[in-house]
Design a protein around this motif. Structure first.
Motif, PDB file in Angstrom:
ATOM      1  N   ALA A  56       0.825  -1.207   0.000  1.00 36.73           N
ATOM      2  CA  ALA A  56       0.000   0.000   0.000  1.00 36.73           C
ATOM      3  C   ALA A  56       0.863   1.262   0.000  1.00 36.73           C
ATOM      4  O   ALA A  56       1.949   1.292   0.575  1.00 36.73           O
ATOM      5  N   LYS A  57       0.351   2.295  -0.663  1.00 38.92           N
ATOM      6  CA  LYS A  57       1.029   3.586  -0.683  1.00 38.92           C
ATOM      7  C   LYS A  57       0.560   4.473   0.470  1.00 38.92           C
ATOM      8  O   LYS A  57       1.331   5.247   1.027  1.00 38.92           O
ATOM      9  N   LYS A  58      -0.728   4.337   0.808  1.00 39.49           N
ATOM     10  CA  LYS A  58      -1.284   5.121   1.913  1.00 39.49           C
ATOM     11  C   LYS A  58      -2.304   4.279   2.652  1.00 39.49           C
ATOM     12  O   LYS A  58      -2.747   3.233   2.160  1.00 39.49           O
ATOM     13  N   TYR A  59      -2.697   4.790   3.828  1.00 40.28           N
ATOM     14  CA  TYR A  59      -3.638   4.065   4.681  1.00 40.28           C
ATOM     15  C   TYR A  59      -4.644   5.072   5.230  1.00 40.28           C
ATOM     16  O   TYR A  59      -4.328   6.246   5.419  1.00 40.28           O
TER      17      TYR A  59
ATOM     18  N   ASP B 221      -6.988   5.207  16.189  1.00 41.81           N
ATOM     19  CA  ASP B 221      -6.726   4.092  15.290  1.00 41.81           C
ATOM     20  C   ASP B 221      -5.429   4.296  14.505  1.00 41.81           C
ATOM     21  O   ASP B 221      -4.770   3.325  14.130  1.00 41.81           O
ATOM     22  N   ARG B 222      -5.080   5.554  14.256  1.00 40.64           N
ATOM     23  CA  ARG B 222      -3.810   5.816  13.566  1.00 40.64           C
ATOM     24  C   ARG B 222      -2.637   5.227  14.364  1.00 40.64           C
ATOM     25  O   ARG B 222      -1.790   4.513  13.832  1.00 40.64           O
ATOM     26  N   HIS B 223      -2.626   5.511  15.659  1.00 41.48           N
ATOM     27  CA  HIS B 223      -1.536   5.011  16.499  1.00 41.48           C
ATOM     28  C   HIS B 223      -1.615   3.492  16.673  1.00 41.48           C
ATOM     29  O   HIS B 223      -0.587   2.805  16.715  1.00 41.48           O
ATOM     30  N   LEU B 224      -2.841   2.972  16.751  1.00 42.53           N
ATOM     31  CA  LEU B 224      -3.029   1.536  16.915  1.00 42.53           C
ATOM     32  C   LEU B 224      -2.548   0.779  15.677  1.00 42.53           C
ATOM     33  O   LEU B 224      -1.832  -0.228  15.772  1.00 42.53           O
ATOM     34  N   ILE B 225      -2.935   1.268  14.511  1.00 42.77           N
ATOM     35  CA  ILE B 225      -2.534   0.629  13.258  1.00 42.77           C
ATOM     36  C   ILE B 225      -1.024   0.745  13.060  1.00 42.77           C
ATOM     37  O   ILE B 225      -0.360  -0.207  12.627  1.00 42.77           O
TER      38      ILE B 225
ATOM     39  N   ASP C 226       3.406  -1.884  12.028  1.00 40.31           N
ATOM     40  CA  ASP C 226       4.706  -1.250  11.792  1.00 40.31           C
ATOM     41  C   ASP C 226       4.663  -0.301  10.593  1.00 40.31           C
ATOM     42  O   ASP C 226       5.465  -0.375   9.668  1.00 40.31           O
ATOM     43  N   ILE C 227       3.687   0.611  10.629  1.00 37.94           N
ATOM     44  CA  ILE C 227       3.515   1.625   9.586  1.00 37.94           C
ATOM     45  C   ILE C 227       3.880   2.982  10.173  1.00 37.94           C
ATOM     46  O   ILE C 227       3.527   3.289  11.315  1.00 37.94           O
ATOM     47  N   HIS C 228       4.558   3.804   9.402  1.00 35.66           N
ATOM     48  CA  HIS C 228       4.892   5.144   9.887  1.00 35.66           C
ATOM     49  C   HIS C 228       3.603   5.963   9.997  1.00 35.66           C
ATOM     50  O   HIS C 228       2.822   6.018   9.031  1.00 35.66           O
ATOM     51  N   PRO C 229       3.351   6.601  11.137  1.00 34.48           N
ATOM     52  CA  PRO C 229       2.094   7.360  11.316  1.00 34.48           C
ATOM     53  C   PRO C 229       1.844   8.411  10.239  1.00 34.48           C
ATOM     54  O   PRO C 229       0.687   8.702   9.922  1.00 34.48           O
TER      55      PRO C 229
END
Length: 382
Positions: free
Chosen positions: A158-161, A168-172, A177-180
């Motif tokens: 994925a390019k973005k989320y 949920d941003r912090h949880l995901i 292991d995705i940069h916020p």
């Protein structure tokens, strides 16, 4: 004046054969994006083996209150077990500028991985997270590990989320292991496609004419806190109990404790349990009749039920947990209580009963689908 470039966007999610909040979200997002873009709705025709789905008897039997726009190209072709259907979907995806994967359950992970591999490197994928891991799946260690590992594999493509709250941003970010900075927060849209009916007429139809209605709506699952709601209702002053009724409307999938609690309650005659799947045709009368919507969840990312309540302008009592804190924090009709705080919940119910609101609350502007489509176009897919 330069004309905006029209993008081709594919959205992958459940069809109305598996009617749920995610089905409606997929429909509403497709419709909103199609106002300025070419949209392909890539929908699941068959998901889990039928008998593994708790509501398997109603698959394909439920009516809907909103339809996909005729501006959207509909491909109801994806099968849980059929690689040929994945290949057909991938052919459409390869011609798209952007593909949005709706993620709410790990049961679709193998299909998403296959689609990513079959679609080629030129395709831009966006993953929209509605849940990190479903609560039932999270309780089963092998499924929890599978969901986490597959999520990490898929997210690399994925390019973005997209998520619906900072929580949920912090949880995901932590879970996968995705940069916020790569995760965008866009509010959950309103489920405002149901008609608003006369309140007293709806109460009369439900057989509770003249009573004040506290409403819980949705599947009964342990994390939704229904047993605490029953206890809070029992603690209300007798005068309030005599003038009100607690309606618990929804199918009990896992929460037999609440069913037992209702049966044994000393105010059983003031609690209406509608333990069944509630069809779309039931929703207008139930929500039009309600005076207060109560969401005593012990955990939550989002709540589609809350977004129905907002569309009806209802006062809402909600636990101060997870994404609910943010999504309901901009709605003037919200009263927050701490999770598991039975006395606090009872006090909030009593206070709203005594200070009744006669006019509906207005929904926040950022929950309107036109605004969400604009955010998507400007921040995600462009």
């Amino acid at each position: 004046m330069k004309r905006e470039k029209q993008l081709t966007i594919s959205v992958i999610g459940p069809s109305t054969r598996f009617l749920s909040g995610i089905s409606y979200y997929t429909i509403r997002l497709c419709n909103a994006l199609s106002l300025k873009n070419q949209v392909n709705a890539m929908l699941f025709r068959n998901m889990l083996p039928k008998r593994l789905f708790p509501g398997w008897k109603r698959i394909g039997q439920t009516g809907v209150n909103v339809c996909i726009s005729n501006q959207v190209n509909i491909y109801e072709i994806l099968d849980w077990y059929n690689p040929f259907s994945w290949a057909s979907c991938a052919r459409v995806i390869r011609k798209s500028d952007v593909t949005i994967l709706e993620w709410w359950t790990s049961s679709v992970a193998h299909m998403y991985l296959a689609l990513i591999l079959l679609s080629g490197k030129k395709t831009r994928f966006i993953i929209e997270f509605h849940e990190v891991v479903d609560p039932l799946e999270y309780a089963i260690l092998p499924i929890r590990l599978y969901a986490k590992s597959m999520g990490r594999i898929i997210r690399n493509a994925a390019k973005k989320y997209v998520v619906h709250s900072e929580h949920d941003r912090h949880l995901i970010a932590s879970q996968y292991d995705i940069h916020p900075a790569d995760i965008c927060v866009i509010p959950h849209g309103l489920y405002d496609h149901y008609p608003v009916l006369d309140r007293e007429a709806s109460k009369q139809k439900l057989g509770v004419s003249g009573r004040y209605i506290f409403l819980f709506f949705g599947l009964l699952r342990p994390y939704k806190g229904v047993s605490f709601l029953i206890e809070a209702f029992e603690k209300l002053p007798s005068q309030i109990q005599n003038e009100s009724v607690l309606i618990i409307a929804g199918e009990a999938w896992e929460d037999q404790e609440s069913i037992t609690r209702i049966e044994q309650s000393f105010v059983r005659d003031k609690i209406i349990l509608d333990n069944r799947y509630l069809a779309d045709t039931d929703i207008p009368d139930i929500f039009s009749a309600a005076d207060i919507l109560v969401l005593p969840y012990t955990r939550a990312s989002q709540s589609g039920v809350a977004h129905i309540g907002i569309a009806y302008g209802l006062p809402i009592i909600a636990s101060n947990v997870g994404g609910l804190t943010e999504s309901l924090g901009t709605y003037d009709g919200t009263t927050f209580i701490e999770p598991l705080d039975v006395p606090g919940l009872s006090d909030a119910m009593a206070d709203l009963f005594l200070h009744r609101v006669t006019k509906p609350y207005s929904p926040p502007h950022d929950m309107k689908w036109e605004e969400i489509a604009t955010r998507y176009t400007n921040e995600i897919v462009s």
